[in-house]
Design a protein around this motif. Structure first.
Motif, PDB file in Angstrom:
ATOM      1  N   ILE A 324     -10.010   7.716  -1.050  1.00  0.00           N
ATOM      2  CA  ILE A 324      -8.987   6.687  -0.853  1.00  0.00           C
ATOM      3  C   ILE A 324      -9.680   5.333  -0.847  1.00  0.00           C
ATOM      4  O   ILE A 324     -10.249   4.907   0.155  1.00  0.00           O
ATOM      5  CB  ILE A 324      -8.225   6.926   0.467  1.00  0.00           C
ATOM      6  CG1 ILE A 324      -7.633   8.333   0.495  1.00  0.00           C
ATOM      7  CG2 ILE A 324      -7.112   5.894   0.619  1.00  0.00           C
ATOM      8  CD1 ILE A 324      -7.036   8.719   1.834  1.00  0.00           C
ATOM      9  N   ALA A 328      -8.135   3.945  -6.168  1.00  0.00           N
ATOM     10  CA  ALA A 328      -6.939   4.761  -5.924  1.00  0.00           C
ATOM     11  C   ALA A 328      -5.710   3.872  -5.788  1.00  0.00           C
ATOM     12  O   ALA A 328      -4.647   4.167  -6.354  1.00  0.00           O
ATOM     13  CB  ALA A 328      -7.127   5.615  -4.671  1.00  0.00           C
ATOM     14  N   LEU A 354      -5.421  13.148  -5.346  1.00  0.00           N
ATOM     15  CA  LEU A 354      -6.647  12.440  -5.710  1.00  0.00           C
ATOM     16  C   LEU A 354      -7.341  13.183  -6.859  1.00  0.00           C
ATOM     17  O   LEU A 354      -6.965  14.317  -7.196  1.00  0.00           O
ATOM     18  CB  LEU A 354      -7.612  12.373  -4.509  1.00  0.00           C
ATOM     19  CG  LEU A 354      -7.233  11.473  -3.326  1.00  0.00           C
ATOM     20  CD1 LEU A 354      -8.078  11.834  -2.106  1.00  0.00           C
ATOM     21  CD2 LEU A 354      -7.434  10.004  -3.696  1.00  0.00           C
ATOM     22  N   SER A 361      -4.968  14.916   0.038  1.00  0.00           N
ATOM     23  CA  SER A 361      -5.371  14.314   1.310  1.00  0.00           C
ATOM     24  C   SER A 361      -4.145  14.053   2.168  1.00  0.00           C
ATOM     25  O   SER A 361      -3.165  13.466   1.701  1.00  0.00           O
ATOM     26  CB  SER A 361      -6.105  12.987   1.047  1.00  0.00           C
ATOM     27  OG  SER A 361      -6.076  12.138   2.178  1.00  0.00           O
ATOM     28  N   LYS A 364      -3.713  10.295   2.583  1.00  0.00           N
ATOM     29  CA  LYS A 364      -3.141   9.644   1.411  1.00  0.00           C
ATOM     30  C   LYS A 364      -1.642   9.919   1.300  1.00  0.00           C
ATOM     31  O   LYS A 364      -0.899   9.090   0.768  1.00  0.00           O
ATOM     32  CB  LYS A 364      -3.860  10.073   0.135  1.00  0.00           C
ATOM     33  CG  LYS A 364      -3.417   9.263  -1.087  1.00  0.00           C
ATOM     34  CD  LYS A 364      -4.322   9.500  -2.276  1.00  0.00           C
ATOM     35  CE  LYS A 364      -3.831   8.691  -3.474  1.00  0.00           C
ATOM     36  NZ  LYS A 364      -2.559   9.178  -4.005  1.00  0.00           N
ATOM     37  N   ASP A 368       0.778   6.942   0.616  1.00  0.00           N
ATOM     38  CA  ASP A 368       1.679   6.977  -0.541  1.00  0.00           C
ATOM     39  C   ASP A 368       3.133   6.838  -0.128  1.00  0.00           C
ATOM     40  O   ASP A 368       3.952   6.292  -0.875  1.00  0.00           O
ATOM     41  CB  ASP A 368       1.483   8.274  -1.323  1.00  0.00           C
ATOM     42  CG  ASP A 368       0.177   8.301  -2.091  1.00  0.00           C
ATOM     43  OD1 ASP A 368      -0.342   7.208  -2.411  1.00  0.00           O
ATOM     44  OD2 ASP A 368      -0.333   9.399  -2.382  1.00  0.00           O
ATOM     45  N   VAL A 439      -6.832   3.491   6.194  1.00  0.00           N
ATOM     46  CA  VAL A 439      -7.011   4.948   6.186  1.00  0.00           C
ATOM     47  C   VAL A 439      -7.106   5.470   7.617  1.00  0.00           C
ATOM     48  O   VAL A 439      -6.559   6.537   7.938  1.00  0.00           O
ATOM     49  CB  VAL A 439      -8.256   5.338   5.366  1.00  0.00           C
ATOM     50  CG1 VAL A 439      -8.415   6.853   5.335  1.00  0.00           C
ATOM     51  CG2 VAL A 439      -8.161   4.796   3.940  1.00  0.00           C
TER      52      VAL A 439
END
Length: 476
Positions: A324, A328, A354, A361, A364, A368, A439
């Motif tokens: 990430i 990305a 990914l 993930s 992620k 997202d 993150v």
């Protein structure tokens, strides 16, 4: 004005040409269907067949297209979470990823616990509309019944619509998974009367439908469940090097599968899919997140949505980054926003994926979810009503005044978009809070979601019936 569908990669004459060339290829060159049952179905309805190559005439294609509904209702256990496919923008989980990328950076093979945790996160995220599917393939489950265990984990952890796993290799496995839907909804034959899931059928480019793909179309069509046709040519690898030609090939393969599904069951819903990728000639690999791929995806979305008026899916919001990072972020937003502006109705791999769809993930997924929220807000456009012109405020204002305490500000103060994980506070506030990056914030949210998730959304009787059924299959 809604901005979905405003992006045009192809002109009207370009789209007409794609359609005409696709019909030419279908009728004069044909598509190979490996299944004897499929070939016989085509022959019975008047198609010319040479061995297993089926030449599909124009009138058969046009009749099949006329039978496909432009939208349909996909039901979940909670009716409030039903989704109309073919209208607006809906999101479903990734599919086909092999590995998990943990918060500490470690990449590892996935387990059934990972699959369950993903379903818990999907359930909690406002911008994920559909759960289930196969965001990872658990390595610690007997492959023969992996689909059943994944479906059970999906039903336990989400009341949104649930998709069947991808890797159902036999007719028996497909029918066994459909049986679980009957158990969950409490009525044998319920599947035949309601749209509850769908099946992914993927031709092998160029121009080949395997026995597996043919049987998937046939079985799910016979059960009156939608079919998603995922042609996935790669320009320069499994398609000609030209982007335009790769779009034509995608349309040819999709129309061929669509015709077969309509011959099996006229009127069964078909979801088309823009899943084209770009061959990277430098490394002899494929790239799901290149600008080349984005152009092909948008062009194909435009064909299926604007030209054929069918529910349209895309493999978008993707990246080849292994972690990430800034790459990305660039690739995910580029991919997702471009197809959203082209008018896509449904996306896969937009949540958590990914490394060119090889890794998933949890953090992620959360990031997202915010990215999707941003795009949904933008494609809805701005309110251009008379009230929102603000003429009263503008006519009455004094030079250099602010509008912080204006009545209209107080009334609409919560209308604007707000982030769920991005940090919009001052630098001082961010530093005082420990310099956390986005993150880390996403990881904290994942931890809270998993801690707060219920043990199961199924009642004990339902869960026991499903568990007993899976055990009976394992013993057979």
């Amino acid at each position: 004005m809604n901005l979905a569908g405003q992006l045009k990669v192809l002109s009207d004459s370009d789209m007409q040409m794609v359609h005409e060339k696709a019909l030419e290829l279908l009728e004069e060159k044909g598509v190979v269907f490996q299944s004897d049952k499929a070939v016989e179905t085509f022959r019975k309805h008047g198609a010319k067949v040479t061995d297993h190559t089926v030449m599909i005439p124009k009138d058969m294609v046009m009749k099949a297209l006329s039978q496909c509904p432009p939208s349909f209702l996909l039901e979940g256990m909670n009716p409030d979470k039903n989704v109309t496919i073919g209208e607006g923008l809906a999101i479903h989980p990734a599919g086909g990823e092999v590995f998990m990328r943990d918060f500490d950076g470690k990449r590892r093979t996935a387990t059934l616990e990972d699959f369950s945790n993903l379903q818990k996160v999907y359930q909690a995220l406002d911008n994920v509309d559909i759960c289930g599917y196969q965001p990872v393939s658990p390595s610690d489950v007997n492959k023969r019944v992996m689909g059943l265990h994944c479906l059970l984990a999906s039903f336990k952890n989400s009341d949104k619509p649930i998709l069947s796993p991808m890797e159902l290799e036999t007719i028996e496995e497909k029918e066994e998974c459909l049986k679980l839907f009957d158990i969950v909804y409490g009525k044998e034959g319920y599947v035949q009367e309601h749209y509850l899931t769908w099946h992914i059928a993927t031709p092998n480019s160029p121009l080949f439908y395997s026995e597996f793909a043919c049987e998937g179309i046939r079985v799910f069509a016979e059960y009156n469940q939608p079919i998603t046709l995922v042609s996935a040519p790669m320009n320069g690898i499994t398609a000609p090097i030209y982007l335009y030609s790769t779009v034509i090939l995608d349309v040819v393969e999709t129309l061929a599968g669509l015709v077969y599904a309509q011959l099996v069951r006229p009127g069964v819903p078909i979801i088309t899919s823009a899943t084209l990728t770009s061959g990277n000639m430098r490394y002899a690999t494929w790239e799901c997140a290149s600008p080349d791929s984005a152009l092909m995806l948008a062009a194909t979305v435009q064909m299926y949505k604007s030209f054929y008026h069918l529910p349209t899916r895309s493999q978008t919001g993707v990246t080849s980054s292994k972690t990430i990072d800034y790459q990305a972020g660039m690739e995910v937003m580029q991919s997702f926003l471009f197809t959203a502006l082209a008018g896509v109705n449904l996306t896969s791999n937009s949540v958590g994926a990914l490394s060119n769809l090889m890794t998933t993930s949890l953090e992620k997924c959360v990031l997202d979810d915010e990215m999707i929220s941003r795009v949904r807000f933008m494609i809805n456009g701005m309110n251009t009503s008379e009230e929102h012109m603000g003429m009263k405020e503008l006519m009455e204002c004094k030079p250099c005044q602010d509008f912080l305490m204006a009545d209209s500000t107080m009334m609409h103060v919560r209308d604007g978009w707000q982030p769920t994980v991005s940090d919009w506070r001052s630098s001082d506030a961010w530093e005082a809070d420990g310099f956390k990056d986005v993150v880390e914030t996403a990881h904290e949210k994942v931890v809270h979601i998993l801690e707060d998730a219920p043990e199961s959304l199924l009642d004990p009787a339902q869960e026991k019936e499903i568990t007993d059924y899976i055990k009976s299959v394992e013993k057979a």
